[in-house]
Design an enzyme around this catalytic site. Sequence first.
Site, short mmCIF file in Angstrom:
data_model
loop_
_atom_site.label_atom_id
_atom_site.label_comp_id
_atom_site.label_asym_id
_atom_site.label_seq_id
_atom_site.Cartn_x
_atom_site.Cartn_y
_atom_site.Cartn_z
N TYR A 59 0.81 -1.22 0.00
CA TYR A 59 0.00 0.00 0.00
C TYR A 59 0.85 1.27 0.00
O TYR A 59 0.32 2.37 -0.09
CB TYR A 59 -0.92 0.02 1.22
CG TYR A 59 -1.91 -1.12 1.25
CD1 TYR A 59 -2.97 -1.18 0.35
CD2 TYR A 59 -1.77 -2.16 2.17
CE1 TYR A 59 -3.87 -2.23 0.38
CE2 TYR A 59 -2.67 -3.21 2.21
CZ TYR A 59 -3.71 -3.24 1.31
OH TYR A 59 -4.60 -4.29 1.34
N HIS B 102 -4.60 6.16 -1.19
CA HIS B 102 -5.30 5.99 0.08
C HIS B 102 -4.36 6.11 1.28
O HIS B 102 -4.83 6.15 2.41
CB HIS B 102 -5.97 4.62 0.09
CG HIS B 102 -7.31 4.60 0.76
ND1 HIS B 102 -8.10 5.71 0.93
CD2 HIS B 102 -8.03 3.56 1.31
CE1 HIS B 102 -9.22 5.39 1.54
NE2 HIS B 102 -9.20 4.10 1.79
N TYR C 97 -5.81 -1.23 9.73
CA TYR C 97 -6.35 -1.04 8.39
C TYR C 97 -7.35 0.11 8.39
O TYR C 97 -7.99 0.42 9.39
CB TYR C 97 -6.95 -2.33 7.82
CG TYR C 97 -5.89 -3.32 7.42
CD1 TYR C 97 -5.29 -3.26 6.16
CD2 TYR C 97 -5.45 -4.29 8.31
CE1 TYR C 97 -4.28 -4.15 5.80
CE2 TYR C 97 -4.43 -5.19 7.96
CZ TYR C 97 -3.86 -5.10 6.70
OH TYR C 97 -2.85 -5.98 6.36
N ASN D 10 -10.35 0.95 7.34
CA ASN D 10 -11.75 0.92 7.75
C ASN D 10 -11.96 0.69 9.23
O ASN D 10 -13.09 0.76 9.72
CB ASN D 10 -12.51 -0.14 6.95
CG ASN D 10 -12.61 0.21 5.48
OD1 ASN D 10 -12.22 1.30 5.06
ND2 ASN D 10 -13.14 -0.71 4.69
N ASN E 3 -14.52 5.88 4.80
CA ASN E 3 -14.74 4.79 5.76
C ASN E 3 -13.84 4.88 6.99
O ASN E 3 -14.27 4.60 8.10
CB ASN E 3 -14.54 3.44 5.07
CG ASN E 3 -15.63 3.13 4.06
OD1 ASN E 3 -16.75 3.63 4.19
ND2 ASN E 3 -15.32 2.32 3.07
#
Length: 256
Positions: free
Chosen positions: A74, A79, A124, A126, A172
């Site tokens: 990531y 994001h 993470y 969310n 989120n």
Amino acid sequence: MSLLAAAIPSTSSHFSAPFLPSFRMPRKSLTAPLHRIRRPRPFTVVSSVPDPAAGPVEYTPWLIAGLGNPGNKYYGTRHNVGFEMVDRIAAEEGITMNTIQSKSLLGIGSIGEVPVLVVKPQSYMNYSGEAIGPLAAYYQVPLRHILLIYDDTSLPNGVLRLQKKGGHGRHNGLQNVIEHLDGRREFPRLSIGIGSPPGKMDPRAFLLQKFSSEERVQIDTALEQGVDAVRTLVLKGFSGSTERFNLVQKYKFHRV
């Protein structure tokens, strides 16, 4: 006893723990063992007033959290710009992020003489609230000093916006943090524009995509500007300079 309380000299009675709104937290978050990579540096509380008779000075800590996903795959994605901003802040302020606590990688230090906790949740995106809620309670950080930094598809790539409060905007990670702060939304946030998905591109694929070379230049510039904005916020609070910052950011790519 919190690290903040431990750092307060016993000879002074001027400092007290800040008021903390009630947070709803899972019991397991409170009882989970702490796994430290290295012993953390405690908050340092220093008075800028040389004469104690001049009056008490309170330094309320800040919790500065960037939202993102852990893991190398990531790294550098849209994001995860919240993580990148926190890394920049830590590097500029000489803060080493070497402690694992409450599902977070964190570092303890200061901006100027104000104690800060810089955080990258490892739960993470969310589930970011599972990390931030317990940390805010443990370190007795008031809601007004919890600064969240995250990506925003409603802003053009590389444009920043600093706000005192707001909703979750269908983000989120931000929504989960609000849920773990008992539904409270009155905390500062710095959003980093990453643009919006082109055409009919899947939003999830867009968020997990890395920036183009041109976009990367814009993001790197934004990160530098964001570090300065965070430093000003911590030292001076919201002021006219915040409004000017947002105005400059809004029109930074406009040609006249």
